[in-house]
Design an enzyme around this catalytic site. Structure first.
Site, PDB file in Angstrom:
ATOM      1  N   TYR A 158       0.800  -1.177  -0.050  1.00  0.00           N
ATOM      2  CA  TYR A 158      -0.106   0.041   0.113  1.00  0.00           C
ATOM      3  C   TYR A 158       0.948   1.352  -0.020  1.00  0.00           C
ATOM      4  O   TYR A 158       0.779   2.066  -0.999  1.00  0.00           O
ATOM      5  CB  TYR A 158      -0.974   0.041   1.168  1.00  0.00           C
ATOM      6  CG  TYR A 158      -1.917   1.212   1.428  1.00  0.00           C
ATOM      7  CD1 TYR A 158      -3.302   1.097   0.692  1.00  0.00           C
ATOM      8  CD2 TYR A 158      -1.581   2.011   2.431  1.00  0.00           C
ATOM      9  CE1 TYR A 158      -3.950   2.264   0.718  1.00  0.00           C
ATOM     10  CE2 TYR A 158      -2.694   3.147   2.415  1.00  0.00           C
ATOM     11  CZ  TYR A 158      -3.828   3.164   1.475  1.00  0.00           C
ATOM     12  OH  TYR A 158      -4.549   4.122   1.362  1.00  0.00           O
TER      13      TYR A 158
HETATM   14  N1  LIG Z   1      -9.940   5.350   4.703  1.00  0.00           N
HETATM   15  C1  LIG Z   1      -8.751   5.851   5.164  1.00  0.00           C
HETATM   16  O1  LIG Z   1      -8.344   6.190   6.400  1.00  0.00           O
HETATM   17  C2  LIG Z   1      -7.786   6.450   4.222  1.00  0.00           C
HETATM   18  C3  LIG Z   1      -6.538   7.058   4.451  1.00  0.00           C
HETATM   19  C4  LIG Z   1      -5.628   7.209   3.674  1.00  0.00           C
HETATM   20  C5  LIG Z   1      -6.092   7.097   2.328  1.00  0.00           C
HETATM   21  N2  LIG Z   1      -7.164   6.673   1.819  1.00  0.00           N
HETATM   22  C6  LIG Z   1      -7.346   6.486   0.404  1.00  0.00           C
HETATM   23  O2  LIG Z   1      -8.784   7.038   0.251  1.00  0.00           O
HETATM   24  C7  LIG Z   1      -9.103   6.285  -0.901  1.00  0.00           C
HETATM   25  C8  LIG Z   1     -10.622   5.887  -0.646  1.00  0.00           C
HETATM   26  O3  LIG Z   1     -10.478   4.903   0.395  1.00  0.00           O
HETATM   27  P1  LIG Z   1     -11.783   4.380   1.443  1.00  0.00           P
HETATM   28  O4  LIG Z   1     -11.354   4.399   2.763  1.00  0.00           O
HETATM   29  O5  LIG Z   1     -12.894   5.192   1.121  1.00  0.00           O
HETATM   30  O6  LIG Z   1     -11.948   3.221   0.828  1.00  0.00           O
HETATM   31  P2  LIG Z   1     -13.286   1.829   0.391  1.00  0.00           P
HETATM   32  O7  LIG Z   1     -12.682   0.839   0.419  1.00  0.00           O
HETATM   33  O8  LIG Z   1     -14.427   2.344   1.378  1.00  0.00           O
HETATM   34  O9  LIG Z   1     -13.728   2.613  -0.975  1.00  0.00           O
HETATM   35  C9  LIG Z   1     -12.683   2.146  -2.084  1.00  0.00           C
HETATM   36  C10 LIG Z   1     -13.618   1.718  -3.191  1.00  0.00           C
HETATM   37  O10 LIG Z   1     -12.843   1.571  -4.330  1.00  0.00           O
HETATM   38  C11 LIG Z   1     -13.474   0.561  -5.117  1.00  0.00           C
HETATM   39  N3  LIG Z   1     -12.287  -0.104  -5.838  1.00  0.00           N
HETATM   40  C12 LIG Z   1     -11.352  -0.947  -5.466  1.00  0.00           C
HETATM   41  N4  LIG Z   1     -10.769  -1.523  -6.489  1.00  0.00           N
HETATM   42  C13 LIG Z   1     -11.267  -1.087  -7.574  1.00  0.00           C
HETATM   43  C14 LIG Z   1     -11.179  -1.369  -8.974  1.00  0.00           C
HETATM   44  N5  LIG Z   1     -10.142  -2.164  -9.337  1.00  0.00           N
HETATM   45  N6  LIG Z   1     -11.849  -0.803  -9.994  1.00  0.00           N
HETATM   46  C15 LIG Z   1     -13.040   0.092  -9.404  1.00  0.00           C
HETATM   47  N7  LIG Z   1     -13.089   0.434  -8.337  1.00  0.00           N
HETATM   48  C16 LIG Z   1     -12.422  -0.262  -7.216  1.00  0.00           C
HETATM   49  C17 LIG Z   1     -14.015  -0.456  -4.132  1.00  0.00           C
HETATM   50  O11 LIG Z   1     -15.081  -1.157  -4.756  1.00  0.00           O
HETATM   51  C18 LIG Z   1     -14.506   0.709  -3.268  1.00  0.00           C
HETATM   52  O12 LIG Z   1     -15.918   1.141  -3.369  1.00  0.00           O
HETATM   53  C19 LIG Z   1      -8.374   5.282  -1.173  1.00  0.00           C
HETATM   54  O13 LIG Z   1      -7.574   5.684  -2.041  1.00  0.00           O
HETATM   55  C20 LIG Z   1      -7.460   5.187  -0.095  1.00  0.00           C
HETATM   56  O14 LIG Z   1      -6.216   4.458  -0.335  1.00  0.00           O
HETATM   57  C21 LIG Z   1      -8.141   6.340   3.021  1.00  0.00           C
END
Ligand SMILES: NC(=O)c1ccc[n+]([C@@H]2O[C@H](COP(=O)([O-])OP(=O)(O)OC[C@H]3O[C@@H](n4cnc5c(N)ncnc54)[C@H](O)[C@@H]3O)[C@@H](O)[C@H]2O)c1
Length: 251
Positions: A158
């Site tokens: 990641y």
């Molecule tokens: N939640 C956190 O604390 C956090 C922290 C830092 C960064 N982020 C980043 O923020 C973004 C959103 O995170 P989140 O927590 O909302 O995640 P989440 O898992 O709730 O949502 C991610 C979405 O991406 C979709 N997805 C995954 N692979 C895919 C693919 N191959 N094609 C199309 N869609 C796909 C999933 O189906 C899901 O709906 C991500 O990039 C994550 O790395 C999140």
């Protein structure tokens, strides 16, 4: 009460990974501001329920961003349906297996993270830029992570792919700096989403302990920043990865 960041009713934002978490909240927030939103995600049921919830100004497209043909077709369909794409917000990512030292990371799991988190971001960018170049306007925002800036122990795949994503943003910012298209990133620390709920508690505690505010971020705090970064008002910043970490990163 929120500011209204975008006052153009025909402003069009494609939100990838919009079926869950930060992407879904950004879709709700922008839709609430009157903007036209397309929700793209590989989770078909999630796409359908998000589109239904958001109502007539929104629509959904099921797409797996590891596949170029699907990705290009999905982006083209948004441009066709709405007549243009003003902004792309890429929230699609997976965390992969965590709480593992590097030598225990499975090669298949690393490859899967790479194919979604970094290669997927490239494919989306490659698909959307031609539409934006035609109109000499665009906002591209890739959600990166503090893990990409700092490197979170136990999260090699990641962290490394998110660091790569920050590099992609830097290059694209320069590639398109004179075209009216801005390309930025956003690096959150821990935000309260399903992705975080699915992680081992030990890993979440490790990350939260590093936040000077000693709390996780709320979805609304992410959506507010996303809305401003992809608005016309955010016009003199490109190639930059914004911070959303409660003080963890001060750069
Ligand atoms: N939640 C956190 O604390 C956090 C922290 C830092 C960064 N982020 C980043 O923020 C973004 C959103 O995170 P989140 O927590 O909302 O995640 P989440 O898992 O709730 O949502 C991610 C979405 O991406 C979709 N997805 C995954 N692979 C895919 C693919 N191959 N094609 C199309 N869609 C796909 C999933 O189906 C899901 O709906 C991500 O990039 C994550 O790395 C999140």
């Amino acid at each position: 009460m929120s500011l209204r960041y975008i006052d153009q009713e025909d402003y069009t934002v494609a939100i990838v990974g919009g079926a869950s978490g930060i992407g879904l909240e950004a879709a709700r927030f922008l839709n609430g501001q009157g903007v036209r939103v397309a929700v793209l995600d590989r989770n078909k049921d999630g796409v359908a329920s998000a589109a239904k919830e958001l109502g007539p100004k929104a629509f959904g497209v099921a797409v797996d961003i590891t596949d170029w043909d699907q990705t290009k077709a999905a982006i083209d369909s948004v441009a066709q349906q709405f007549g243009k794409i003003d902004a792309l917000v890429n929230c699609a990512a997976i965390v992969g297996k965590t709480n593992l030292p590097t030598h225990e990371v499975e090669i298949e799991n690393f490859d899967e993270c790479y194919r979604i988190n970094l290669r997927g971001a490239f494919l989306l960018s490659k698909a959307v830029v031609p539409h934006m170049l035609k109109r000499k306007y665009g906002r591209i925002l890739h959600i990166a992570s503090i893990a990409g800036k700092e490197g979170n122990a136990g999260m090699l795949a990641y962290s490394a792919t998110k660091a790569g994503l920050i590099g992609l943003v830097k290059v694209m910012g320069k590639d398109y700096a004179e075209t009216g298209i801005t390309v930025n990133g956003l690096a959150p620390a821990v935000i309260r989403t399903p992705m975080v709920a699915a992680m081992p508690q030990q890993q979440v505690d490790y990350m939260t302990a590093k936040i000077p505010m000693k709390r996780v971020g709320e979805l609304r705090e992410a959506a507010e920043m996303i809305a401003w970064i992809v608005s016309p008002a955010c016009s003199f910043t490109t190639g930059f990865t914004f911070d959303l970490t409660g003080g963890r990163a001060v750069y």
